[in-house]
Design an enzyme around this catalytic site. Structure first.
Site, PDB file in Angstrom:
ATOM      1  N   HIS A   1      28.970   8.177  -3.576  1.00  0.00           N
ATOM      2  CA  HIS A   1      28.674   8.764  -2.267  1.00  0.00           C
ATOM      3  C   HIS A   1      27.360   9.545  -2.372  1.00  0.00           C
ATOM      4  O   HIS A   1      27.068  10.143  -3.404  1.00  0.00           O
ATOM      5  CB  HIS A   1      29.820   9.688  -1.826  1.00  0.00           C
ATOM      6  CG  HIS A   1      29.670  10.148  -0.416  1.00  0.00           C
ATOM      7  ND1 HIS A   1      28.861  11.195  -0.063  1.00  0.00           N
ATOM      8  CD2 HIS A   1      30.190   9.666   0.737  1.00  0.00           C
ATOM      9  CE1 HIS A   1      28.897  11.344   1.252  1.00  0.00           C
ATOM     10  NE2 HIS A   1      29.697  10.429   1.759  1.00  0.00           N
TER      11      HIS A   1
ATOM     12  N   GLU B   1      26.456  12.324  -1.376  1.00  0.00           N
ATOM     13  CA  GLU B   1      26.575  13.743  -1.761  1.00  0.00           C
ATOM     14  C   GLU B   1      26.749  13.868  -3.272  1.00  0.00           C
ATOM     15  O   GLU B   1      26.265  14.822  -3.883  1.00  0.00           O
ATOM     16  CB  GLU B   1      27.738  14.400  -0.990  1.00  0.00           C
ATOM     17  CG  GLU B   1      27.348  14.652   0.462  1.00  0.00           C
ATOM     18  CD  GLU B   1      28.487  14.557   1.459  1.00  0.00           C
ATOM     19  OE1 GLU B   1      29.658  14.681   1.068  1.00  0.00           O
ATOM     20  OE2 GLU B   1      28.184  14.344   2.656  1.00  0.00           O
TER      21      GLU B   1
ATOM     22  N   GLU C   1      25.412   3.451   3.636  1.00  0.00           N
ATOM     23  CA  GLU C   1      25.336   4.741   4.314  1.00  0.00           C
ATOM     24  C   GLU C   1      23.912   5.286   4.216  1.00  0.00           C
ATOM     25  O   GLU C   1      23.552   5.899   3.199  1.00  0.00           O
ATOM     26  CB  GLU C   1      26.292   5.739   3.662  1.00  0.00           C
ATOM     27  CG  GLU C   1      27.732   5.305   3.666  1.00  0.00           C
ATOM     28  CD  GLU C   1      28.665   6.501   3.594  1.00  0.00           C
ATOM     29  OE1 GLU C   1      29.374   6.723   4.557  1.00  0.00           O
ATOM     30  OE2 GLU C   1      28.635   7.213   2.578  1.00  0.00           O
TER      31      GLU C   1
ATOM     32  N   SER D   1      27.685   9.106  10.700  1.00  0.00           N
ATOM     33  CA  SER D   1      27.913   9.600  12.067  1.00  0.00           C
ATOM     34  C   SER D   1      28.588   8.568  12.973  1.00  0.00           C
ATOM     35  O   SER D   1      28.245   8.460  14.155  1.00  0.00           O
ATOM     36  CB  SER D   1      26.608  10.106  12.677  1.00  0.00           C
ATOM     37  OG  SER D   1      26.069  11.157  11.888  1.00  0.00           O
TER      38      SER D   1
HETATM   39  C1  PEP Z   1      30.314  10.090   4.883  1.00  0.00           C
HETATM   40  O1  PEP Z   1      30.494  11.185   4.393  1.00  0.00           O
HETATM   41  O2  PEP Z   1      30.490   9.072   4.178  1.00  0.00           O
HETATM   42  C2  PEP Z   1      29.906  10.000   6.262  1.00  0.00           C
HETATM   43  C3  PEP Z   1      29.557   8.838   6.739  1.00  0.00           C
HETATM   44  O3  PEP Z   1      29.909  11.168   6.986  1.00  0.00           O
HETATM   45  P1  PEP Z   1      29.709  11.309   8.578  1.00  0.00           P
HETATM   46  O4  PEP Z   1      30.600  10.293   9.227  1.00  0.00           O
HETATM   47  O5  PEP Z   1      30.134  12.716   8.878  1.00  0.00           O
HETATM   48  O6  PEP Z   1      28.275  11.048   8.864  1.00  0.00           O
END
Ligand code: PEP
Length: 250
Positions: A95, A97, A167, A212
């Site tokens: 991920h 993060e 992502e 999002s």
């Molecule tokens: C995520 O953390 O994988 C993510 C897509 O977060 P968000 O939907 O809040 O953008």
């Protein structure tokens, strides 16, 4: 025919009380979810609690991370066998993060992906570019390298039982969703890259979009040819919003 997969990544949110009401809410709406596989990924400490709350439902369980080692002196880590013991089916790896805040390299992410497979878990491999990388026009190069690290360690055959989540980092938690066309372009790139190595695996692999996603934009995103569902952050903490996303494929 690929199935839509929607996974909620709760990140480091919740309490025993709040996860009970969140799961309660999701369970109540599950009868309205057709033809979508639904997964929740709680903080590791709540996995046993969530495992018992979802017992007997169609909701599957995933972890937000996994140790690259199988057991031993790795303080603070959680092994794949432990996740498996509590009924996890999926493990998110790489991920953004984890990559940006905890310095996880492409190589370490590949090792975590391998550990998930050794434990019999389906890895959900997150890939995606930073805003400056998109602006420099190097999105495909960045995503390609993230995939290459895994391909080099585990090979294309490993993708027969894996999920990829594209992502774009600039869309995560920012409220800025990639347009369906922007997302589709990268999804198609990923599928084509894999198809160069194995056409069947490329055709069958589920590639989620994350960044999002909400009930209001999920239908359009999931309607794109190469987008097979979503990895959901913020919106997964609200049962109704999460259910609306799960129902987008109906
Ligand atoms: C995520 O953390 O994988 C993510 C897509 O977060 P968000 O939907 O809040 O953008």
């Amino acid at each position: 025919m690929r199935r839509i997969l929607v996974a909620g990544n709760w990140k480091m949110n919740g309490s025993i009380e709040s996860i009970k009401s969140l799961i309660d809410g999701v369970k109540q709406g599950m009868s309205g979810v057709k033809s979508t596989d639904v997964v929740v990924c709680p903080p590791a400490i709540y996995i046993p609690e969530v495992a018992s709350l979802i017992e007997g439902t169609a909701i599957a369980l995933g972890s937000q991370n996994i140790c690259d080692q199988d057991s031993g002196a790795y303080t603070g880590e959680v092994a794949g066998s432990m996740l498996k013991e509590y009924g996890c089916k999926y493990a998110i790896v790489g991920h953004s993060e984890r990559r940006s805040l905890y310095g996880e390299s492409n190589e370490l992410v590949a090792k975590r992906y391998a550990a998930a497979r050794r434990a019999g878990l389906t890895p959900v491999l997150c890939v995606g570019e930073l805003l400056e990388e998109r602006e420099q026009g190097i999105t495909e190069e960045v995503v390609g390298k993230q995939l290459d690290a895994v391909l080099e360690l585990e090979g294309i055959a490993s993708f027969a039982d894996a999920v990829i989540a594209y992502e774009p980092v600039w869309a995560i938690g920012t409220g800025k969703t990639a347009t369906p066309d922007q997302a589709q372009e990268v999804h198609a790139f990923i599928r084509k890259k894999l198809a160069g190595l194995d056409a069947t695996i490329a055709e069958n692999i589920v590639i989620q979009y994350g960044g999002s996603v909400k009930g209001s934009n999920a239908v359009e995103l999931f309607g794109m040819q190469d987008i097979d569902g979503g990895l959901i952050g913020g919106a997964a903490l609200d049962a109704n919003e999460f259910l609306a996303i799960c129902q987008a494929a109906n």
